[in-house]
Motif scaffolding. Structure first.
Motif, PDB file in Angstrom:
ATOM      1  N   ALA A  62       0.834  -1.209   0.000  1.00  0.00           N
ATOM      2  CA  ALA A  62       0.000   0.000   0.000  1.00  0.00           C
ATOM      3  C   ALA A  62       0.865   1.255   0.000  1.00  0.00           C
ATOM      4  O   ALA A  62       0.575   2.230  -0.713  1.00  0.00           O
ATOM      5  N   ILE A  63       1.941   1.249   0.759  1.00  0.00           N
ATOM      6  CA  ILE A  63       2.850   2.405   0.788  1.00  0.00           C
ATOM      7  C   ILE A  63       3.492   2.595  -0.578  1.00  0.00           C
ATOM      8  O   ILE A  63       3.659   3.725  -1.048  1.00  0.00           O
ATOM      9  N   GLY A  64       3.825   1.506  -1.239  1.00  0.00           N
ATOM     10  CA  GLY A  64       4.379   1.600  -2.592  1.00  0.00           C
ATOM     11  C   GLY A  64       3.385   2.237  -3.555  1.00  0.00           C
ATOM     12  O   GLY A  64       3.753   3.080  -4.380  1.00  0.00           O
ATOM     13  N   GLU A  65       2.114   1.855  -3.447  1.00  0.00           N
ATOM     14  CA  GLU A  65       1.085   2.446  -4.309  1.00  0.00           C
ATOM     15  C   GLU A  65       0.899   3.926  -4.004  1.00  0.00           C
ATOM     16  O   GLU A  65       0.744   4.746  -4.912  1.00  0.00           O
ATOM     17  N   ILE A  66       0.928   4.286  -2.717  1.00  0.00           N
ATOM     18  CA  ILE A  66       0.808   5.694  -2.330  1.00  0.00           C
ATOM     19  C   ILE A  66       1.992   6.484  -2.862  1.00  0.00           C
ATOM     20  O   ILE A  66       1.824   7.588  -3.394  1.00  0.00           O
ATOM     21  N   THR A  67       3.181   5.932  -2.749  1.00  0.00           N
ATOM     22  CA  THR A  67       4.378   6.608  -3.254  1.00  0.00           C
ATOM     23  C   THR A  67       4.263   6.827  -4.756  1.00  0.00           C
ATOM     24  O   THR A  67       4.592   7.909  -5.268  1.00  0.00           O
ATOM     25  N   SER A  68       3.774   5.832  -5.464  1.00  0.00           N
ATOM     26  CA  SER A  68       3.584   5.964  -6.910  1.00  0.00           C
ATOM     27  C   SER A  68       2.574   7.063  -7.231  1.00  0.00           C
ATOM     28  O   SER A  68       2.790   7.876  -8.135  1.00  0.00           O
ATOM     29  N   ALA A  69       1.481   7.106  -6.479  1.00  0.00           N
ATOM     30  CA  ALA A  69       0.457   8.135  -6.713  1.00  0.00           C
ATOM     31  C   ALA A  69       1.004   9.525  -6.416  1.00  0.00           C
ATOM     32  O   ALA A  69       0.747  10.473  -7.166  1.00  0.00           O
ATOM     33  N   VAL A  70       1.777   9.655  -5.338  1.00  0.00           N
ATOM     34  CA  VAL A  70       2.361  10.955  -4.991  1.00  0.00           C
ATOM     35  C   VAL A  70       3.357  11.385  -6.065  1.00  0.00           C
ATOM     36  O   VAL A  70       3.404  12.557  -6.459  1.00  0.00           O
ATOM     37  N   GLN A  72       3.237  10.577  -9.214  1.00  0.00           N
ATOM     38  CA  GLN A  72       2.435  10.982 -10.370  1.00  0.00           C
ATOM     39  C   GLN A  72       1.833  12.369 -10.144  1.00  0.00           C
ATOM     40  O   GLN A  72       1.831  13.205 -11.056  1.00  0.00           O
ATOM     41  N   LEU A  73       1.327  12.637  -8.944  1.00  0.00           N
ATOM     42  CA  LEU A  73       0.783  13.962  -8.629  1.00  0.00           C
ATOM     43  C   LEU A  73       1.867  15.034  -8.729  1.00  0.00           C
ATOM     44  O   LEU A  73       1.613  16.135  -9.229  1.00  0.00           O
ATOM     45  N   ASP A  74       3.073  14.713  -8.278  1.00  0.00           N
ATOM     46  CA  ASP A  74       4.176  15.670  -8.374  1.00  0.00           C
ATOM     47  C   ASP A  74       4.494  15.971  -9.832  1.00  0.00           C
ATOM     48  O   ASP A  74       4.705  17.129 -10.208  1.00  0.00           O
ATOM     49  N   ILE A  76       2.437  15.761 -12.356  1.00  0.00           N
ATOM     50  CA  ILE A  76       1.326  16.571 -12.890  1.00  0.00           C
ATOM     51  C   ILE A  76       1.447  18.013 -12.403  1.00  0.00           C
ATOM     52  O   ILE A  76       1.227  18.950 -13.171  1.00  0.00           O
ATOM     53  N   ALA A  77       1.813  18.200 -11.127  1.00  0.00           N
ATOM     54  CA  ALA A  77       1.975  19.555 -10.592  1.00  0.00           C
ATOM     55  C   ALA A  77       3.090  20.291 -11.331  1.00  0.00           C
ATOM     56  O   ALA A  77       2.969  21.491 -11.628  1.00  0.00           O
ATOM     57  N   GLN A  78       4.168  19.586 -11.646  1.00  0.00           N
ATOM     58  CA  GLN A  78       5.261  20.221 -12.394  1.00  0.00           C
ATOM     59  C   GLN A  78       4.801  20.587 -13.806  1.00  0.00           C
ATOM     60  O   GLN A  78       5.145  21.649 -14.326  1.00  0.00           O
ATOM     61  N   GLN A  79       4.025  19.714 -14.428  1.00  0.00           N
ATOM     62  CA  GLN A  79       3.497  20.027 -15.760  1.00  0.00           C
ATOM     63  C   GLN A  79       2.580  21.245 -15.697  1.00  0.00           C
ATOM     64  O   GLN A  79       2.641  22.127 -16.550  1.00  0.00           O
ATOM     65  N   ASN A  80       1.732  21.275 -14.671  1.00  0.00           N
ATOM     66  CA  ASN A  80       0.836  22.422 -14.504  1.00  0.00           C
ATOM     67  C   ASN A  80       1.632  23.701 -14.285  1.00  0.00           C
ATOM     68  O   ASN A  80       1.282  24.755 -14.834  1.00  0.00           O
TER      69      ASN A  80
END
Length: 151
Positions: A62-70, A72-74, A76-80
């Motif tokens: 679960a922590i690995g999945e959360i790390t992956s999601a974070v 990905q969000l980072d 996306i934030a950089q792209q934005n």
């Protein structure tokens, strides 16, 4: 008599030994019960340890999945942030172009008049408006009822 005394003493010692053996048997029974309790507790501890290990593995996943999601969000934030920078630069360029266009448009004054009025380019000099090319490549003429004057 001596033999009788010795037999009596042997019987007494035998009775004492029998009592000690009975106490020892009871003690061995108690030790056996304690050992069974210890074995059962160890079995329970092993089962709990295995459950904890299984839960830890699920938590790590679960922590690995959360790390992956974070991550990905980072991304996306950089792209934005990049798009915001581009948009800001484009808006600044557009504002500058609008200011330039407004300054150029301010050089002309628009007057609406009745009838066919020529366009005066220079004060005191009146001429017919020259045909102009629109961005589409078509020739357009200013409406005869309008006068553009350069100020």
């Amino acid at each position: 008599m001596r033999a009788e005394e010795e037999a009596k003493r042997a019987r007494t010692q035998l009775s004492a030994t029998q009592q000690e053996v009975a106490v020892a048997v009871d003690a061995v029974g108690l030790v056996h019960g304690a050992l069974e309790t210890i074995v059962a507790s160890c079995t329970d501890a092993v089962a709990l340890t295995q459950a904890i290990a299984s839960d830890n593995a699920a938590q790590a996943e679960a922590i690995g999945e959360i790390t992956s999601a974070v991550t990905q969000l980072d991304r996306i934030a950089q792209q934005n942030a990049g798009m915001v920078t581009e948009t800001s630069a484009t808006a600044a360029t557009l504002a500058q172009d609008i200011a330039t266009l407004a300054a150029r448009a301010a050089a002309f004054r628009y007057d609406s008049r009745d009838g066919d009025a020529p366009v005066a380019i220079e004060p005191g000099r009146v001429t017919e408006p020259a045909p102009r090319r629109a961005p589409t490549g078509r020739t357009v003429r200013l409406a005869p009822s309008r006068t553009l004057q350069r100020t």
